[in-house]
Write a protein that holds these residues in place. Sequence first.
Motif: not given
Ligand SMILES: O=C([O-])O
Lengths: 986, 986
Positions: A127, B125, B522, B127, A519, B519, A125
């Motif tokens: 993020a 993902n 999301a 999300a 998350h 993102h 990920n």
């Molecule tokens: O990594 C997220 O988009 O939550």
Amino acid sequence: STQRGFYFARRSRGLATLKPQTSLFSPLDAFPERHIGPDDHEASQMLAKIGYNSMEAFIEDTVPPKIRISTTTVNNSSIPAFSESQLHARAKALGGQNKPFKSYIGMGYHAAVVPPVILRNVMENPAWYTPYTPYQPEIAQGRLESLVNYQTMVMSLTSMDIANASLLDEATAAAEGMVMAFFSTHQKRRTFLVDSGVLPQTLAVLRTRAKGFGINLVVRDAKSALKEQALRTDLCGVLVQYPDVNGSIRNFEALAESVHSAGGLVVCATDLLALSMLKPPGEWGADIVLGNSARFGVPAGYGGPHAGFFAVTDALKRKMPGRLIGRSRDTTGQSAYRLSLQTREQHIRREKATSNICTSQALLANMAAMYAVYHGPAGIQRIAKKVHGFTQVFRSAVEAVGYTPENKTFFDTVTLNVSSVAGSADAVHSAAAAAGVNLRRIDDARVGVTFDESVSPEDLLALINVFTTVASASSLTMANLKQPEAPAIPSALQRTSEYLPHPVFNKHHSETEMLRYIHHLASKDISLVHSMIALGSCTMKLNSTSSMIPLTWPEFSAVHPFAPYDQVKGYHTVIKELEEDLCKITGFHSATLQPNSGAAGEYAGLCVIRAYHESRGEQHRNVCLIPLSAHGTNPASAVMAGLKVVSVQVHPDGNLDLADLQAKAEKHKDNLAAFMVTYPSTFGVFESGIQDACKIIHDNGGQVYLDGANLNAQIGLTDPATCGGDVCHLNLHKTFAIPHGGGGPGVGPICVAEHLAPFLPSHPVMPVKGDQAIDAVSAAPFGSASIALISWAYVKMLGGQGLGDSSKIALLNANYMASRLSGHYTLRYKNEKGRVAHELLIDLAEFDKSAGLKVTDFAKRLQDYGFHPPTCSWPIPTCMLIEPTESETLEELDRFCDAMIQIRKEAEDIIVGKQPRDNNVLRNAPHPISAIASTEWNRPYTRQTAVYPLPYLLEKKFWPTVSRIDDAYGDINLVCDCPSVEELAS
Amino acid sequence: STQRGFYFARRSRGLATLKPQTSLFSPLDAFPERHIGPDDHEASQMLAKIGYNSMEAFIEDTVPPKIRISTTTVNNSSIPAFSESQLHARAKALGGQNKPFKSYIGMGYHAAVVPPVILRNVMENPAWYTPYTPYQPEIAQGRLESLVNYQTMVMSLTSMDIANASLLDEATAAAEGMVMAFFSTHQKRRTFLVDSGVLPQTLAVLRTRAKGFGINLVVRDAKSALKEQALRTDLCGVLVQYPDVNGSIRNFEALAESVHSAGGLVVCATDLLALSMLKPPGEWGADIVLGNSARFGVPAGYGGPHAGFFAVTDALKRKMPGRLIGRSRDTTGQSAYRLSLQTREQHIRREKATSNICTSQALLANMAAMYAVYHGPAGIQRIAKKVHGFTQVFRSAVEAVGYTPENKTFFDTVTLNVSSVAGSADAVHSAAAAAGVNLRRIDDARVGVTFDESVSPEDLLALINVFTTVASASSLTMANLKQPEAPAIPSALQRTSEYLPHPVFNKHHSETEMLRYIHHLASKDISLVHSMIALGSCTMKLNSTSSMIPLTWPEFSAVHPFAPYDQVKGYHTVIKELEEDLCKITGFHSATLQPNSGAAGEYAGLCVIRAYHESRGEQHRNVCLIPLSAHGTNPASAVMAGLKVVSVQVHPDGNLDLADLQAKAEKHKDNLAAFMVTYPSTFGVFESGIQDACKIIHDNGGQVYLDGANLNAQIGLTDPATCGGDVCHLNLHKTFAIPHGGGGPGVGPICVAEHLAPFLPSHPVMPVKGDQAIDAVSAAPFGSASIALISWAYVKMLGGQGLGDSSKIALLNANYMASRLSGHYTLRYKNEKGRVAHELLIDLAEFDKSAGLKVTDFAKRLQDYGFHPPTCSWPIPTCMLIEPTESETLEELDRFCDAMIQIRKEAEDIIVGKQPRDNNVLRNAPHPISAIASTEWNRPYTRQTAVYPLPYLLEKKFWPTVSRIDDAYGDINLVCDCPSVEELAS
Ligand SMILES: O=C([O-])O
Ligand SMILES: Cc1ncc(COP(=O)(O)O)c(C=O)c1O
Ligand SMILES: Cc1ncc(COP(=O)(O)O)c(C=O)c1O
């Protein structure tokens, strides 16, 4: 009708490296157009803005002509470009050349079971893998919390008072432990005793490190050695392995007492999983406890990256190396996490550093911490019991057919004497290989077998039957395997104390809860998925998906670092190609990927230089010249390599004071070992005198170490060899697109000129270089091998042309920003043509006087604009160092510049008295949502001004989750937790 | 020291299905403990709270004893449990049995190149894949924007006025087009002409659909058929394929005029990629344009899921099926997206529905839209030119060695007559198979070859050499391949108009920008990564990572649906095992996975029932009884299957009015075809009379269709067969853990009793069932085959025991919530023992009078508490239907109940006059950040009260990005965009 007859876009994007397909057969998924932010049109706009009508003219003015290299050195002939899908296919093919043997080799490396929810939502990920080190805690509370979980997990399992947020690996952690022991005696006692049960790779790294510090390393059975008075009087510490390399769990309680009574420290290398069943070192007297936490859900990855852990007693906490996260409070009194640097030695002004750790292993520490959160104490205990139980079953089964277990006690490892049954170990290894399994190679008579979580009952049976077959006994079936009744751990060594009682380890056990926790933490942290992170000297560029994908394929992730070479041909091709390409790029002859960080590379490079001098009978050369502008790791590494740091002056514009260099070089010429220099300099300066500087050093018998952190400015334009260097390290986690992982992993390969090549580090278990090689600098032969894939993919996908274009655009982006900001801020440096390199240094000193504003105020206010602040107060305390990289588009550069310019206006309001000096948007920054949600609002500006100072923020804004964390708690102005030259120069 | 001597957690988690390991050899990664939220301790707490001391006692009171099944029906013997890693290994092994042939089969399916950044950050993902259909636009602006991108992309490429946000596949989209044409003539004209160039699977689905509506399907060469006056006078529309199945691009301009002059509509099935080079249907007179958008970066997946697209002229927009997203405004005037249902036929009260589409293909539509964002018009054009260019090269090369291309015009497909060169097509297919490639099988003389983006130059060469070898000609090399000079598309059919000029398609082309866009969108959307989504009738449970991982492995994702069976053995094992397990779970005999949604399953099931009656000479049976409480798709499906809907009354408590059922059944006994009933009912009621009801139907000659949307309440406790059904559909995207994808994909398999098994749908290209089978209901033989993997993994990992435990905990969770909420809200239904089923219906009617509050106000206020509202106003307009599922922990249930109870207090303040009726926290909800950031605050409550009404919100809150979207723009109170029984009953 209204929707019909759409017109074409006024302009469509056509990047510098993306032309309309010239051939039907050229791939459509060429990488450069995806990696480089600005397109042709944007690039010409930017060139025009700064007064050029061609890229070449701009480069002429930016990079000193004398150091330019031929355009054929780095191009698509020397480094051909693969498209994204071509690279994918190539990686698959190479992965297919790694043979997926089941490993029972152990020796500190295990096949981890990565919980799928962690694999996908942390490791894969962006993020989680793209953020920077959490120096800006208000926008990093997520991973700070996770790192605190990591520290807590280590403290709890080891029963130690305090743990840091990771080191590079177990071996370097042991070296840090040794050095702490050495310094705890104020360097008065030089003997460090290493028990013979310690892992061989740890021993090798200790050897290298002991040499630099002049520590007398004694490798013996510790218990008997401790009986000798001579040794005791010079003893600074002892390292033991618990359980030891052969699997024995020894009771070190008496040993610890004996060491303490001799005045030394007890350093213990251990295994977190075993500690869930064993009496923890903190309960039998260890002062320093360390190891590798990878077994907690981090793939083996042919050696790494893994998080080394490190824990100490309260008495030692101020001497501990590495980053330490602490709990603190924000201005509203809300609890908040932050880096607590001030308690640790590197941040206390002192004559000498003992550690150079900067980039560590944050991402892997976070994975390990999440593993503990996911399993909790009960889950970890189940795993430990299974591993131990399988070991018991195996041990009984092979003993029953005549093999002799040598270790009486064990957790997960059995050392077997096979000679009576099999004749020699070779017979067993051949049978094992035929069955697709690897065992530890010890000697002719003995083999080692280590179990881990990944072993299934079927695996266990197959393994046992390798041994029954060699013994010509009949094969067993599942029905023959008897479950042991109780653990086989001596009762005095069984754990009785509890661990991981904290709520966080006892509630997120359903996948849904775990997913939400992961998350939720990620939502607190700014990363590259949000906006540009223009951290000078850190090169936060795109970490492309296509370079990340192969990393988690089992054919790369599930490989033991000591697997025989014929099982890792794919890895070796990747490593060889990457080394070769890095040599083409740097102009050097040979490379090694072993160092796990830039700082580790510096240290390795200096050790190589020392070995070179030594090979010429010049071991006395021990002076290292370092400009005052150097990154703190430079002098620290020099000290670790046993060099005396001598500072060299720097002009206010960032250029080296060549006269001072000349004077110092001549003064120290008899003992001159090396000169360390960063190029372009840490001020973002392409010094035209670099070759002259290097010549001065060479003329005085020294070698030139070029810190390659800024290589992103150079590729295809110049190179470290042409600049005059003999060795350089590269931060693959900067220039070569390995993500920063929130503070690691990193890879710091060094590239060297031909005369230094023989001295590149080897490895005790898997020798990798010739016989003049220095000892290992990392635990694994190729360091954090798995992530080398990322840089390999990066280089291959850009190709020579794309690599060069990337550097050009990195320079252009920085110069465009310099131009936009220079009417508003004081640019600290430009060359005679008005150009900066790939980063720009703006000086905010003036605002202190005029408005009472410090760098931090500007930094925190940038958070309100949705940006991670650039590097603050380094290399000059009053400055910001801004590095955009090539991956940012003109639109993003403009957005950042708009924010900076708006902040300048806000400062102006304070300067002219429209806003008070002590209560304004900068001083009060950042403004989290909770600030504007309050009923009271006593500030001399509106909520709107506080949080939406520019219109783009209404659509897209990243919110800090806490307000400013009290400065009294720390040193947020540091780039890395490393000392400055001044602090270190002796 | 302070850190030592940690105590154990007071309690550690030990889930219902997780006991301490009883055997050393049982796996540590059993799935049930990760899937089910509450642990043993929590379960007993909840049981105690509702007055039980055992689970069994609770179940006794909850599920009617008469319908309970034996505990041995669904247990770990009948469905053995795989651990997560065992499942992974099994999936790998099965994947290995799918042979990765390169496909040139075409026929509407292509090997897509998924941009890595979209693969990882959208498709993989949570999300993106776990949110619900965006009925709550304030917390769904991200995917709403993306779906608008999708619509825009379709409109722009087709040059049509309006497009919807996806249909299930190309074939069902064509069926929707046919039905629109039929209804546009008010069912006066019954002839629908299908050109012979249409895909065979489309034709099959049209045949099935035509039957239900009594449409006269004529398959002919359209141009010549249109010359016949008899046909013209009865003509409602014509379907053409552009380019056609054999690759020809025909000029349909004259045809369109002719159809229009005859009074019919022109329906065109087409290909978005081709349209970047071809004159779009909107420019030559098409009224309805449709197709499959999967070629835009969605994997083939052995048939799906893919987004079918659908666009129409402005004149037809109110008749268009499917979801349509529109731009609207929130209360502050800020622009915001929302579902615009009101313009479409299903939401206009009318006697008959023409479509039952509910779950569509949102996730895949979003992937396709992101593909267009990533590539932009220039990138798409490059891709189209490559595909076309490769086709040209291939065509010339094989023509040169004697093969005869039959189609004069082409975009990506060549139909070759091979007889003169190869004797028969078989020879070519064998040579192709030997080279690892698949070609389209047409007949003895002809083969088809279709190119796509994924074909590399090496692939092309290898393909050509299959043909040269068969022709005994010499093989070509890359050097022989000549680049064409210009496209080979007839100039009258070349596209001249522009497409995708919108900024969104022209700026996110660097990976960094794309990543941030993905993102950023999301970040606006609530999903299961944030908090529980207690949508009654939708079963939003954990979508586990381990069940998702195999989905994107190429061995499953890169398989053409018409690949020969011997290449897809792995897939067939998965399909067979899943079908068998679903039969065990439902008590039925056979199953099919072909339907792509629950509604498609309903339709398929009713068609099967009709075929059954027909086989017994009872084709006149055409009455379908449906309770008034049924989901809107039920009557819509009945209408589509040619049935007359007769409503059955329901008692206020949700129970069927058995007397009314008896009366209606008897009244219609001669023509009774079916009874459709949901169990437990849509009120969340386990009706004890279900078996009696079914008996009534059977006694009167009808078949019972059991809507299995609520199967999650039943597993291991009862089953549809035991309840008395003959057929049921299951929503795999509910009970069986396929993620909702923000509004699809779905899978709606039907399971049938033995007497219905012979009638399960077949497929024209890959026949799957016996000769009584009905025609296809979906384009692909196994529907959205790739995601069946998720449910297969889910069933296998839970095993029978875990499946049963999941249902029990789902019931317990709902009853616990009912108990907590019942002091505060009016529970609409409980059984005689005080129990609800797996969901609870609370009635908010009272608040309208007492406080002027509607269901919507409560729903929007829940957003402020960080929760997605439950199902609103369905099945009763004044109610909320709350379904927690088994995956939520007690802590999360409590958090939700706390929020509901706090909202009740807020309502009380209004009731007692402490807060005004027109300006309060509920009416003004939701409160985005921008609301509290305003300088002005004129509300009779504080900002704190608005956004942090409970303390947990300070740590974790999801923020709506806009304020309430004006009700005047839509019907936010609907569950799905489907009509109610009342609206449909004729
Ligand atoms: O990594 C997220 O988009 O939550
Ligand atoms: C100039 C310079 N040298 C060395 C380093 C140390 O690299 P690492 O953090 O990988 O140890 C850095 C890191 O920021 C740096 O900027
Ligand atoms: C009771 C019931 N039946 C049928 C359906 C239709 O299922 P799908 O949306 O998959 O078409 C639903 C969907 O919510 C439902 O709740």
